[in-house]
Structure formats: structure tokens, C-alpha cells
Write a protein that holds these residues in place. Sequence first.
Motif, PDB file in Angstrom:
ATOM      1  N   ILE A 147      -6.089  -7.894 -14.473  1.00  0.00           N
ATOM      2  CA  ILE A 147      -6.262  -6.742 -13.933  1.00  0.00           C
ATOM      3  C   ILE A 147      -6.791  -6.666 -12.546  1.00  0.00           C
ATOM      4  CG2 ILE A 147      -7.300  -4.202 -14.336  1.00  0.00           C
ATOM      5  CD1 ILE A 147      -7.779  -4.751 -17.158  1.00  0.00           C
ATOM      6  N   SER A 148      -5.757  -6.070 -11.541  1.00  0.00           N
ATOM      7  CA  SER A 148      -6.333  -6.082 -10.247  1.00  0.00           C
ATOM      8  C   SER A 148      -6.651  -4.610  -9.650  1.00  0.00           C
ATOM      9  CB  SER A 148      -5.190  -6.544  -9.368  1.00  0.00           C
ATOM     10  OG  SER A 148      -3.998  -6.415  -9.657  1.00  0.00           O
ATOM     11  N   CYS A 149      -7.368  -4.474  -8.922  1.00  0.00           N
ATOM     12  CA  CYS A 149      -8.111  -3.350  -8.223  1.00  0.00           C
ATOM     13  C   CYS A 149      -7.464  -2.982  -6.933  1.00  0.00           C
ATOM     14  CB  CYS A 149      -9.344  -3.047  -8.576  1.00  0.00           C
ATOM     15  SG  CYS A 149     -10.156  -3.178 -10.169  1.00  0.00           S
ATOM     16  N   VAL A 150      -7.132  -1.917  -6.572  1.00  0.00           N
ATOM     17  CA  VAL A 150      -6.465  -1.519  -5.374  1.00  0.00           C
ATOM     18  C   VAL A 150      -6.889  -0.069  -4.819  1.00  0.00           C
ATOM     19  CG1 VAL A 150      -4.480  -0.411  -6.030  1.00  0.00           C
ATOM     20  CG2 VAL A 150      -4.489  -1.463  -3.760  1.00  0.00           C
ATOM     21  N   VAL A 151      -7.264  -0.139  -3.524  1.00  0.00           N
ATOM     22  CA  VAL A 151      -7.838   1.292  -3.108  1.00  0.00           C
ATOM     23  C   VAL A 151      -6.736   2.069  -3.117  1.00  0.00           C
ATOM     24  CG1 VAL A 151      -7.010   0.595  -0.810  1.00  0.00           C
ATOM     25  CG2 VAL A 151      -8.640   2.349  -1.191  1.00  0.00           C
ATOM     26  N   GLY A 152      -7.283   3.354  -3.340  1.00  0.00           N
ATOM     27  CA  GLY A 152      -6.064   4.393  -3.668  1.00  0.00           C
ATOM     28  C   GLY A 152      -6.657   5.790  -3.984  1.00  0.00           C
ATOM     29  N   ASN A 153      -6.816   6.069  -5.439  1.00  0.00           N
ATOM     30  CA  ASN A 153      -7.854   7.307  -5.709  1.00  0.00           C
ATOM     31  C   ASN A 153      -9.110   7.257  -5.089  1.00  0.00           C
ATOM     32  OD1 ASN A 153      -5.730   8.836  -7.424  1.00  0.00           O
ATOM     33  ND2 ASN A 153      -5.742   7.031  -8.957  1.00  0.00           N
ATOM     34  N   TYR A 187     -10.211  -8.338 -11.195  1.00  0.00           N
ATOM     35  CA  TYR A 187     -10.135  -8.978  -9.881  1.00  0.00           C
ATOM     36  C   TYR A 187     -10.018  -7.813  -8.625  1.00  0.00           C
ATOM     37  CZ  TYR A 187      -7.983 -12.806 -12.394  1.00  0.00           C
ATOM     38  OH  TYR A 187      -7.812 -13.788 -13.418  1.00  0.00           O
ATOM     39  N   ILE A 188     -10.669  -8.282  -7.604  1.00  0.00           N
ATOM     40  CA  ILE A 188     -10.979  -7.004  -6.558  1.00  0.00           C
ATOM     41  C   ILE A 188     -10.046  -7.311  -5.626  1.00  0.00           C
ATOM     42  CG2 ILE A 188     -12.364  -6.229  -4.659  1.00  0.00           C
ATOM     43  CD1 ILE A 188     -14.744  -7.104  -6.266  1.00  0.00           C
ATOM     44  N   GLY A 189      -8.886  -6.305  -5.329  1.00  0.00           N
ATOM     45  CA  GLY A 189      -7.725  -6.357  -4.493  1.00  0.00           C
ATOM     46  C   GLY A 189      -8.041  -5.762  -3.170  1.00  0.00           C
ATOM     47  N   GLY A 196     -12.815 -13.976  -5.455  1.00  0.00           N
ATOM     48  CA  GLY A 196     -11.460 -14.296  -4.845  1.00  0.00           C
ATOM     49  C   GLY A 196     -10.154 -13.054  -4.478  1.00  0.00           C
ATOM     50  N   PRO A 197      -9.493 -12.929  -3.733  1.00  0.00           N
ATOM     51  CA  PRO A 197      -8.482 -11.953  -3.673  1.00  0.00           C
ATOM     52  C   PRO A 197      -7.888 -11.823  -4.781  1.00  0.00           C
ATOM     53  CG  PRO A 197      -8.724 -13.190  -1.409  1.00  0.00           C
ATOM     54  CD  PRO A 197      -9.353 -14.080  -2.711  1.00  0.00           C
ATOM     55  N   ALA A 198      -7.388 -10.514  -5.299  1.00  0.00           N
ATOM     56  CA  ALA A 198      -6.520 -10.361  -6.565  1.00  0.00           C
ATOM     57  C   ALA A 198      -5.091 -10.598  -6.046  1.00  0.00           C
ATOM     58  CB  ALA A 198      -6.675  -8.809  -6.671  1.00  0.00           C
ATOM     59  N   ALA A 199      -4.552 -10.390  -4.865  1.00  0.00           N
ATOM     60  CA  ALA A 199      -3.362 -11.107  -4.786  1.00  0.00           C
ATOM     61  C   ALA A 199      -2.968 -12.470  -4.822  1.00  0.00           C
ATOM     62  CB  ALA A 199      -2.677 -10.612  -3.200  1.00  0.00           C
TER      63      ALA A 199
END
Length: 320
Positions: free
Chosen positions: A43-49, A74-76, A114-117
Amino acid sequence: MSAQPLKKLKKPRKIWLDTDAGIDDAQALMLLLSAADVEIVGISCVVGNVSVDKVTKNVSRILEACGRSELPLYIGASENLLGTPVECDFHGEDGLGDAGTCEPSAGTVVPIPGPAAMHLVQAVNEAPQEIAVVAIGPLTNLALACRLDSNFATRVGSVFVMGGAETGKGNISITGEYNFYFDPEAAKICLSCFSMMTLVTWECALQHEFSWQRVDEWCAKPSLRAQFMQGIIAKWSASAQTNNEAFVPCDPLLAAVAIDPTLIQESKTVHMLVELQGLHTRGQSVIDWLSSKKKPPNVKMVTRVDIERFCHMMNRSTDD
């Protein structure tokens, strides 16, 4: 009598979820967690909401509510590709309906460093053609993965995206659907790199709206999952019903289709682009209906889904 051969068990469907963890993202994740034949590999997280830090905490809270804290998190990306701010208050200040008293509220799952990507690329390389990537937020992490590894897009098994608008009817700008509008450069990269994406658009979600009474049924159980969902939708539900607005299933509809593509009853294969420059149309998804670009279809655009089966799946997602 000769022994009967053992029945071969169906392999679970491997899914990587990329999310910006708003309320309907939570419903989508709960749907995936309740599917018996799905293995969530990341599960990767991304800025958005909300900010990526809040997204990470929200995913952690959802996993704890569902008793699945062991899943890799993971933090994206913390900003879109151009680093331009985009305001959003769809899901409250915390992204989960400001339900601070809704248990569990801690969100203590520790993300993997580590980066999600980077982790997404690694997972796909270790299981080529096996992983379905389900993206229910801006496409920044997926675009970064495409840029990190030029073979990434061809090694993904399938891609499911909540985003875009078939007719240019926006929900954040005049013409922009939020996920594409938030990071149109990322959407453009993904549309050019993946040979085919299954897309649930804003119009598709609107065409499958239904009454909040059905949603209330999912929450009217003593289970922790049901109580958690009831807590995060409370303000949204009250506001919508006051304004006579139906429930619009965006992210969970996409998740259901990813779990079971046979839910799709009608779809169109088209070539889709994204506008980057327009004063009023930046972030608009554009369909080349006349094949003027002479490029093959890159999107399977879902137009009709078996809504009764979807509601059955959603009801099951709040069982213990």
C-alpha cells in the motif's frame, strides 16, 4: 479405487494499492481487505486529499480497524510533479471525515523506509505480470515508478485507475476530475507509458449513485469495521442527505472492478490524453474520438457495473 487428484487452488489476485486515503479510499481499502481471493502486496501513500503524512496515518488507522496491521505500508510523493499546491476539503481536515473519536484513532503502523515508487518497482520486478496496481489517488507515485524503471509499465500485470472525466465535467475545476487535475503531468506520463488502463471516471461514479439508506445497512452492525465506517462517513452522510444528494461510489467502485473485472457490464476502449496548458482546462481528460492522433486505445473506460453485486461486496466489507 485410485486416489482422486487434489483440486488445484486458485491463486490469490495480487494487488498493490496506491491511495490518498480519503473516506471513499477507506471504503475501497476495506473492500480489498474483505476479498477472500486478494493478496495485498503493498500500500503506497500519495499526497492528494490531505498531506502524505496524514494519508499514511489514515491508512494505518484503517488497517488497525480491520485487524491487518501486518500489511506493508510505504510513504510516497509529498507533492505533485511540479510542486504546485492544490487545495482540497472533500474529506475534512484529517481526510477521514474529522472522525477523531472514531476508534482506532492512533494509526501506529510503522511505514517501511524508502520511497514508495522504488518499492513498487521492486515488487513488480520480483513478480512480473502478476501484480494489479489499483490507483485511487493522484498518479504521482505511478509516474515516478515509470521514470525510475523504463520496464516498469510493461511488467505490471494490469492497472486500474479512478480518474478522469469522459465529458469534461469536473468535480474540482470546471473541467477537471480531482485525481487527474491534482497532477496532470503524472496522468499524462501514465497514459503514455501503460498500454492499457482500466478507468472508472467521475461520470461512471455518478451514473452508479444510490441512496444513503443502502450505505447505512453496511454500517448497522456491531462489528468494529462497521463502526469505523459509520464514524468516518457520519459528517459526509449528514451533509449529503440534508442536501438531498445520493451516495456516489468512486474509489470503492474501482476497487470492486479490480477485485472482480466481471462486474463490468459495459465499457469503451479509447485513446485518452490530458490537457496541461489550458487556462480553464488544465487537468481535463480528453478522448480522441476521431482517432486524429492515430494512436491505439490506451484506456478501457468502464461505463456500467453490476451495482447489486457491488453493494453485496460492500456489505461484506463491514463484517468481522
